[in-house]
Design an enzyme around this catalytic site. Structure first.
Site, PDB file in Angstrom:
ATOM      1  CE  LYS A  36       1.779  18.273  49.471  1.00 40.43           C
ATOM      2  NZ  LYS A  36       2.248  16.922  49.783  1.00 40.43           N
ATOM      3  NE  ARG A 131       4.885  12.055  54.263  1.00 38.81           N
ATOM      4  CZ  ARG A 131       4.571  12.969  53.352  1.00 38.81           C
ATOM      5  NH1 ARG A 131       4.812  14.247  53.577  1.00 38.81           N
ATOM      6  NH2 ARG A 131       4.004  12.606  52.200  1.00 38.81           N
TER       7      ARG A 131
HETATM    8  C1  LIG Z   1       3.134  16.617  48.878  1.00 41.65           C
HETATM    9  C2  LIG Z   1       3.370  15.278  48.288  1.00 41.65           C
HETATM   10  C3  LIG Z   1       3.997  15.178  47.044  1.00 41.65           C
HETATM   11  C4  LIG Z   1       4.531  16.362  46.295  1.00 41.65           C
HETATM   12  O1  LIG Z   1       5.718  16.787  46.895  1.00 41.65           O
HETATM   13  P1  LIG Z   1       6.617  17.970  46.295  1.00 41.65           P
HETATM   14  O2  LIG Z   1       7.851  17.915  47.094  1.00 41.65           O
HETATM   15  O3  LIG Z   1       5.845  19.237  46.482  1.00 41.65           O
HETATM   16  O4  LIG Z   1       6.861  17.672  44.854  1.00 41.65           O
HETATM   17  C5  LIG Z   1       4.170  13.910  46.530  1.00 41.65           C
HETATM   18  N1  LIG Z   1       3.743  12.810  47.194  1.00 41.65           N
HETATM   19  C6  LIG Z   1       3.135  12.883  48.389  1.00 41.65           C
HETATM   20  C7  LIG Z   1       2.708  11.632  49.067  1.00 41.65           C
HETATM   21  C8  LIG Z   1       2.933  14.117  48.977  1.00 41.65           C
HETATM   22  O5  LIG Z   1       2.336  14.198  50.169  1.00 41.65           O
END
Ligand SMILES: *Cc1c(COP(=O)(O)O)cnc(C)c1O
Length: 353
Positions: A36, A131
């Site tokens: 992303k 979250r």
């Molecule tokens: C962005 C995201 C990740 C990845 O997180 P990082 O800290 O970049 O490894 C994993 N799970 C969810 C739900 C996310 O939104």
């Protein structure tokens, strides 16, 4: 050549993907490679899949659709719990979707059934970061309930830590998630994964403390930058030189270090703070808040300090730079996750893959 440019080092990215997938697979952990931050760049997804990633994860459906249109096979996981308005797109384009509401699961199930399929979901549990996810005390009942919905295939349960509340993944919250998984299984509900971690939990694989039942990780930052912001780690077995931001100097002048005049708020509504160091040699580079998080710019040259930025200008103190700078010179930076995110998203920054 046009500036600013964001230049990737694909060999270093490949190295990170290989090292992390080797380590995760050694623990029986399925690896979701999250793209992303790069807006689902298809080339990046391709590199991830070729070097050991099992599933491609992205938070935005547009990115997943673009990857599909560019021939990336997936499988794809949608990381952001979906909007009701995008459920049809989800069912048509996503292999696994994260969910945290029974109502959404019901609507997804209905849509999937009308498409003659079952939609795989990971039901999210909030073990403390505040979250997404069902609060852990209510998780077992709600997830058992979701597994009974027609058109739904419960692929797993998961949690996300470190991103909103900054809560650090540890044995307590990982065991809490594992126990919830155990209790759901005791109720006769089967599922494949307990998706325990993002980058903030990678250190628990590295130091071999992760509970065995946690068998999926969703990793973004560590793959692409070799860092973990939540725990303030640069992983020794990973490379951090994966991206270089190149910017051009548009003004170079000696000026005071403190503004002259009455101080109100800056372009971003902040009250800037200045330390009086006398006259300093300052460079302005043609990039700003619209394109980067100035606090996340790490100069590659010694003696350069990022002072402050407005939307299109970033001011540097270059007094201690060893050498002679001139207008039009290119200055290079590494980026933190937040700066990289903005640079990737800004169309004013050219991407060189
Ligand atoms: C962005 C995201 C990740 C990845 O997180 P990082 O800290 O970049 O490894 C994993 N799970 C969810 C739900 C996310 O939104």
């Amino acid at each position: 050549m046009s500036y600013p440019r964001l230049v990737s080092n694909l060999d270093s990215i490949r190295h990170n993907v290989r090292e992390i997938s080797k380590m995760c697979h050694g623990f029986g952990i399925e690896l979701v490679g999250v793209v992303k931050v790069a807006r689902g760049e298809p080339l990046l997804a391709q590199i991830y899949l070729e070097n050991g990633v099992d599933i491609i994860g992205d938070s935005r459906i547009q990115n997943i659709k673009r990857m599909r249109q560019n021939g990336i096979k997936g499988p794809f996981m949608l990381l952001r719990i979906p909007m009701i308005s995008e459920i049809e797109d989800v069912v048509e384009n996503v292999d696994i979707v994260l969910v945290s509401e029974l109502e959404v699961a019901r609507r997804i199930g209905k849509m999937a059934a009308s498409h003659g399929k079952r939609q795989k979901i990971i039901y999210m549990v909030d073990v403390g970061d505040l979250r997404e996810g069902v609060w852990f005390t209510k998780a077992v009942d709600e997830i058992v309930e979701s597994s009974k919905i027609k058109g739904i295939d419960l692929y797993g349960i998961g949690t996300n830590l470190g991103c909103y509340g900054g809560v650090i993944p540890d044995l307590d919250n990982m065991n809490l998630l594992a126990e919830i998984g155990q209790k759901i299984r005791e109720r006769g509900v089967e599922f494949k994964v307990i998706s325990g971690g993002n980058t903030a939990a990678l250190y628990m694989v590295e130091n071999k403390t992760i509970p065995q039942s946690i068998n999926e990780y969703r990793l973004g930052e560590s793959l692409i930058l070799g860092t973990d912001t939540t725990n303030n780690i640069s992983f020794k077995f990973l490379k951090q030189d994966t991206f270089t931001l190149e910017t051009e100097i548009i003004e170079l002048k000696t000026k005071p270090s403190v503004p002259y005049g009455k101080i109100g708020r800056d372009a971003m509504g902040r009250i800037p703070v200045f330390e009086d160091l006398g006259n300093r040699l300052k460079a302005i580079i043609a990039i700003g808040e619209q394109d980067i998080d100035p606090a996340g710019l790490i100069p590659l040259d010694k003696g350069i300090k990022v002072l402050h930025a407005s939307s299109d200008h970033t001011v540097l103190d270059v007094s201690d730079f060893d050498g002679r700078l001139k207008l039009g010179d290119i200055l290079k930076f590494r980026l933190t996750y937040s700066a990289l995110l903005r640079a990737m998203t800004s169309e004013y920054v050219e991407k060189v893959w």
